[in-house]
Write an enzyme that holds these catalytic residues in place. Structure first.
Site, short mmCIF file in Angstrom:
data_model
loop_
_atom_site.label_atom_id
_atom_site.label_comp_id
_atom_site.label_asym_id
_atom_site.label_seq_id
_atom_site.Cartn_x
_atom_site.Cartn_y
_atom_site.Cartn_z
N HIS A 1 47.59 -20.71 -24.25
CA HIS A 1 46.70 -21.31 -23.25
C HIS A 1 45.34 -21.67 -23.85
CE1 HIS A 1 45.17 -22.31 -19.33
NE2 HIS A 1 44.16 -21.48 -19.48
N ASP B 1 41.99 -26.07 -19.25
CA ASP B 1 41.90 -25.09 -18.18
C ASP B 1 40.97 -25.64 -17.08
OD1 ASP B 1 42.58 -22.04 -17.55
OD2 ASP B 1 40.44 -22.25 -17.20
N TRP B 2 40.08 -24.78 -16.51
CA TRP B 2 39.18 -25.23 -15.46
C TRP B 2 38.22 -26.32 -15.94
CZ3 TRP B 2 37.86 -25.49 -10.51
CH2 TRP B 2 38.54 -24.70 -9.59
N TRP C 1 47.94 -13.74 -11.57
CA TRP C 1 46.62 -13.88 -12.19
C TRP C 1 45.53 -13.88 -11.13
CZ3 TRP C 1 43.10 -13.34 -15.58
CH2 TRP C 1 42.03 -14.22 -15.72
N ASP D 1 52.21 -21.92 -23.40
CA ASP D 1 51.39 -21.70 -22.20
C ASP D 1 52.26 -21.85 -20.96
OD1 ASP D 1 49.43 -21.36 -20.34
OD2 ASP D 1 48.54 -23.33 -20.61
#
Length: 297
Positions: free
Chosen positions: A279, A123-124, A163, A249
């Site tokens: 995810h 992710d980030w 989102w 995901d």
């Protein structure tokens, strides 16, 4: 500038998270000094494995990976990004930018004098650390990328735009339920509560709400321009680069193929689509990732 610090008693008795806290002060420029928390387990002279969480999770996400990897002889370092976990939390969303988060991460690595790093990012955690890899590739000995990307702008998926809107405008941004909706397995009530623990109320969630808006969605976004420079480095990165993306995901699906096409270090690696992994894949299949880390060494 108001900076909040989550009371320590919010973290008492978290399931499967016995790790001693470590803290350093990060120079956040106009914000002054902010305290950053990190987990640091395993032998200090062992090969470094850096595990990078994303949005809106924290180092708790890696609780089932930290122990086994440390027990295998690695030094496991897992920071809480500024605004998350046990780290300090500025309350103004406008202070957060992609460039500032990268600068804070770089400062963290410098302060701990981390080199020859094995990186696991999701992710980030990938959006931040992969930029650092691209700009300073000699600092890393291998990379495992899971459910992440390094965006150059372009047309975002409708699910991602939804989102972004939810993060920016929803009246209630309940962190634990967000984690549950993006995992395959059912989290216990105590695990859901652990993801909520860093955020006693909405005032603590500025970073969590800001992050989706920081993803570059146009090619002239400063983040996209900076990422283009990082991609120039990644396209010359010949050390092992493994992709292990979850099969459930919808946000990052296909990102693995892009890395495999662009990064020379992906050649010959045992890339896989991890079954029964959404995810937040660390919740679903930590065993797969632990074994991959141990194999890369």
């Amino acid at each position: 500038m108001t900076i909040l610090r989550t009371p320590e008693d919010r973290f008492a008795g978290l399931p499967d998270y016995p790790f001693a806290p470590h803290y350093i002060d990060i120079d956040a420029g106009p914000l002054g000094m902010v305290r950053q928390h990190y987990v640091d387990e395993g032998p200090r002279d062992g090969p470094v494995v850096l595990m990078m969480h994303g949005e809106p999770s924290w180092s708790y996400l890696y609780r089932h990976m930290i122990g086994p990897v440390a027990a295998a002889g690695f030094r496991v370092v897992v920071p809480d990004l500024i605004g998350f976990g046990k780290s300090d939390k500025p309350v103004d969303r406008d202070v957060f930018s992609y460039a500032r988060h990268v600068a804070w991460l770089t400062q963290f690595l410098d302060r701990l004098e981390l080199r020859n790093i094995g990186l696991f990012c999701q992710d980030w955690g990938g959006l931040l650390s992969l930029r650092v890899v691209g700009l300073d590739p000699d600092r890393f000995r291998w990379v495992i990328a899971s459910n992440t990307f390094l965006p150059l702008g372009g047309t975002p998926a409708p699910a991602f735009l939804a989102w972004r809107e939810f993060a920016a405008t929803s009246d209630s941004f309940a962190i634990g339920p967000i984690l549950q909706r993006a995992t395959v397995r059912t989290l216990s009530d105590a695990e859901v509560a652990a993801y909520d623990a860093p955020f006693p109320d909405e005032s603590y969630k500025a970073a969590a709400r800001a992050f989706p808006l920081l993803v570059p969605i146009s090619r002239d976004d400063p983040g996209a321009i900076d990422n283009a420079a990082a991609w120039a480095g990644l396209e010359r990165f010949e050390r092992p680069f493994l992709t292990l993306f979850g099969d459930s995901d919808p946000i990052t699906a296909g990102g693995d193929a892009y890395f495999q096409a662009k990064v020379p270090g992906t050649r010959g690696q045992p890339h896989a689509i991890v079954e029964r992994a959404a995810h937040f894949c660390q919740e679903d299949r930590p065993d797969v990732f632990v074994e991959a880390i141990k194999a890369l060494g």
